[in-house]
Design an enzyme around this catalytic site. Sequence first.
Site, PDB file in Angstrom:
ATOM      1  N   GLU A 176      42.380   3.439  65.275  1.00 26.08           N
ATOM      2  CA  GLU A 176      43.772   3.646  64.881  1.00 26.08           C
ATOM      3  C   GLU A 176      44.229   2.360  64.199  1.00 26.08           C
ATOM      4  OE1 GLU A 176      46.492   5.097  67.764  1.00 26.08           O
ATOM      5  OE2 GLU A 176      45.225   6.790  68.355  1.00 26.08           O
TER       6      GLU A 176
ATOM      7  N   GLY B 280      44.993  -1.352  68.773  1.00 27.43           N
ATOM      8  CA  GLY B 280      45.342  -0.374  69.794  1.00 27.43           C
ATOM      9  C   GLY B 280      46.126   0.772  69.201  1.00 27.43           C
ATOM     10  N   CYS B 281      46.953   1.418  69.992  1.00 26.52           N
ATOM     11  CA  CYS B 281      47.751   2.546  69.523  1.00 26.52           C
ATOM     12  C   CYS B 281      48.578   2.134  68.308  1.00 26.52           C
ATOM     13  CB  CYS B 281      48.665   3.037  70.644  1.00 26.52           C
ATOM     14  SG  CYS B 281      49.728   4.411  70.156  1.00 26.52           S
ATOM     15  N   PHE B 282      48.485   2.920  67.246  1.00 23.28           N
ATOM     16  CA  PHE B 282      49.142   2.503  66.000  1.00 23.28           C
ATOM     17  C   PHE B 282      50.659   2.603  66.037  1.00 23.28           C
ATOM     18  CE2 PHE B 282      47.081   6.696  64.278  1.00 23.28           C
ATOM     19  CZ  PHE B 282      47.846   7.475  65.131  1.00 23.28           C
ATOM     20  N   TRP B 283      51.213   3.297  67.026  1.00 20.24           N
ATOM     21  CA  TRP B 283      52.675   3.388  67.118  1.00 20.24           C
ATOM     22  C   TRP B 283      53.310   2.003  67.208  1.00 20.24           C
ATOM     23  CZ3 TRP B 283      52.637   7.363  71.714  1.00 20.24           C
ATOM     24  CH2 TRP B 283      52.201   8.614  71.240  1.00 20.24           C
TER      25      TRP B 283
END
Length: 234
Positions: free
Chosen positions: A102, A58-61
């Site tokens: 991502e 998912g979102c790499f953050w």
Amino acid sequence: MNLSRIAKVAAVSVLSAAAALGLWHSTVGAQEEPVVIPRPAIDFPVAGSEAKAIFAGGCFWGVQGVFQHVKGVKNAVSGYAGGEADTAHYDMVGSGQTGHAEAVEITYDPAVVSYGQLLQILFSVAMNPTQLNYQGPDHGTQYRNAIFFQSDEEKQVAAAYIAQLDAATVYPAPIVTTLEPLEAFYPAEQYHQDFLTLNPTWPYIVINDLPKVEALQKLFPAVWQKDPVLVGTL
């Protein structure tokens, strides 16, 4: 048009307004709840003092933020994997048409933390491996969960672990994590690096990612480190 990105920005705007009005001010659970799972029955020793693993969740953050708090991790870089070099840019990846996901490149000391332990953290707290082509509020193939393997050993360990977890029925649905050979990893733009650490009060981070870091500390105290390993300037 990157609808997922627009939706994320819109959600953050709404939550920011709610926070300003005092309607929302506390951490709520992420849409990917942590799961207590067994360690891999099969692992493999890696020679040398440094190795790399590339995971998409998912979102790499959030994925980067989790692994930056793991002992033995020397670096964790947000970026893109699965597509070509000329499309490894955030605005293009967000279309969902580039083949990229991502991803996060994790550089680690195998004498401190093993590849199998990294997989356990990935499946337990960093993502929900049963969500196909999305994670929480972010939808599209660019948010698929994937393991980009670099050797037959990595592929075998990852495949065996997925089979082990599915057989143990630790999730309410089958694991959909893909195993993809790594062709190349491309670091993301500088403003994406260390995003969780630099923006801990951003509503998206508070809702979706800080609970994952908190779960890491709670479920994996032996490998938890308080101070994150930061990328800094690439």
